[in-house]
Enzyme design. Sequence first.
Site, PDB file in Angstrom:
ATOM      1  N   ASN A 141       0.854  -1.182   0.000  1.00  0.00           N
ATOM      2  CA  ASN A 141       0.000   0.000   0.000  1.00  0.00           C
ATOM      3  C   ASN A 141       0.896   1.240   0.000  1.00  0.00           C
ATOM      4  O   ASN A 141       1.800   1.358   0.831  1.00  0.00           O
ATOM      5  CB  ASN A 141      -0.904   0.008   1.236  1.00  0.00           C
ATOM      6  CG  ASN A 141      -1.947  -1.093   1.201  1.00  0.00           C
ATOM      7  OD1 ASN A 141      -2.433  -1.449   0.127  1.00  0.00           O
ATOM      8  ND2 ASN A 141      -2.283  -1.657   2.346  1.00  0.00           N
TER       9      ASN A 141
ATOM     10  N   GLY B 161      -4.413   3.535   1.209  1.00  0.00           N
ATOM     11  CA  GLY B 161      -4.650   3.208   2.613  1.00  0.00           C
ATOM     12  C   GLY B 161      -3.392   2.960   3.417  1.00  0.00           C
ATOM     13  O   GLY B 161      -3.451   2.322   4.471  1.00  0.00           O
ATOM     14  N   GLN B 162      -2.251   3.460   2.937  1.00  0.00           N
ATOM     15  CA  GLN B 162      -1.022   3.275   3.720  1.00  0.00           C
ATOM     16  C   GLN B 162      -1.152   4.036   5.041  1.00  0.00           C
ATOM     17  O   GLN B 162      -1.358   5.247   5.046  1.00  0.00           O
ATOM     18  CB  GLN B 162       0.210   3.781   2.949  1.00  0.00           C
ATOM     19  CG  GLN B 162       1.510   3.545   3.723  1.00  0.00           C
ATOM     20  CD  GLN B 162       2.752   4.002   2.970  1.00  0.00           C
ATOM     21  OE1 GLN B 162       2.672   4.522   1.851  1.00  0.00           O
ATOM     22  NE2 GLN B 162       3.909   3.811   3.581  1.00  0.00           N
TER      23      GLN B 162
ATOM     24  N   HIS C  17       6.440  -1.249   3.672  1.00  0.00           N
ATOM     25  CA  HIS C  17       6.196  -2.612   4.160  1.00  0.00           C
ATOM     26  C   HIS C  17       5.414  -3.381   3.122  1.00  0.00           C
ATOM     27  O   HIS C  17       4.484  -2.852   2.506  1.00  0.00           O
ATOM     28  CB  HIS C  17       5.450  -2.600   5.498  1.00  0.00           C
ATOM     29  CG  HIS C  17       4.221  -1.741   5.517  1.00  0.00           C
ATOM     30  ND1 HIS C  17       4.286  -0.366   5.631  1.00  0.00           N
ATOM     31  CD2 HIS C  17       2.911  -2.051   5.420  1.00  0.00           C
ATOM     32  CE1 HIS C  17       3.067   0.131   5.621  1.00  0.00           C
ATOM     33  NE2 HIS C  17       2.200  -0.880   5.475  1.00  0.00           N
TER      34      HIS C  17
ATOM     35  N   HIS D 115       2.893  -6.455   2.620  1.00  0.00           N
ATOM     36  CA  HIS D 115       1.994  -7.403   3.275  1.00  0.00           C
ATOM     37  C   HIS D 115       2.097  -8.732   2.518  1.00  0.00           C
ATOM     38  O   HIS D 115       2.014  -8.743   1.277  1.00  0.00           O
ATOM     39  CB  HIS D 115       0.537  -6.949   3.163  1.00  0.00           C
ATOM     40  CG  HIS D 115       0.214  -5.661   3.865  1.00  0.00           C
ATOM     41  ND1 HIS D 115      -0.445  -5.607   5.067  1.00  0.00           N
ATOM     42  CD2 HIS D 115       0.444  -4.375   3.507  1.00  0.00           C
ATOM     43  CE1 HIS D 115      -0.617  -4.337   5.428  1.00  0.00           C
ATOM     44  NE2 HIS D 115      -0.091  -3.570   4.485  1.00  0.00           N
TER      45      HIS D 115
END
Length: 113
Positions: A86, A92-93, A99, A101
């Site tokens: 993201n 929606g970070q 990172h 997911h």
Amino acid sequence: MAESCLFCRIVGGEIPAEEVFRTEDVLAFRDISPVAPVHVLVVPLVHHDSLSQLEDAELAGKLLLAAVEAARCENLLETGYRVVLNTGRDAGQSVGHIHAHVLGGRALEWPPG
Ligand code: DGP
């Protein structure tokens, strides 16, 4: 290390997290709010705000390969998994430290919301 960064503090051991593995470049740990039976986050040890700020191609490759390693550790290679980065507000970070997911353990829907 960015002192106010949540994931830098996890990398530094200041905030506990359930580690999956660590290398000299990345840390893989379980997401605190999993959205799938397997939900691992893979972060570089060095702070970068997001994918948009990552100019280090070698580190980008290591991050991606570490996501595969996380999937391997979680026995997802046969059933499949999704790797999501993201990036920015509309994606929606919520944590400003890049990172990946790694999601799996159930059939994932597409497209995402
Ligand atoms: P994103 O929304 O893409 O920025 O993902 C951030 C993820 O970080 C989100 O799935 C929840 C996870 N998270 C937030 N705070 C913590 C924490 O303190 N520990 C762990 N393990 N994960 C966290």
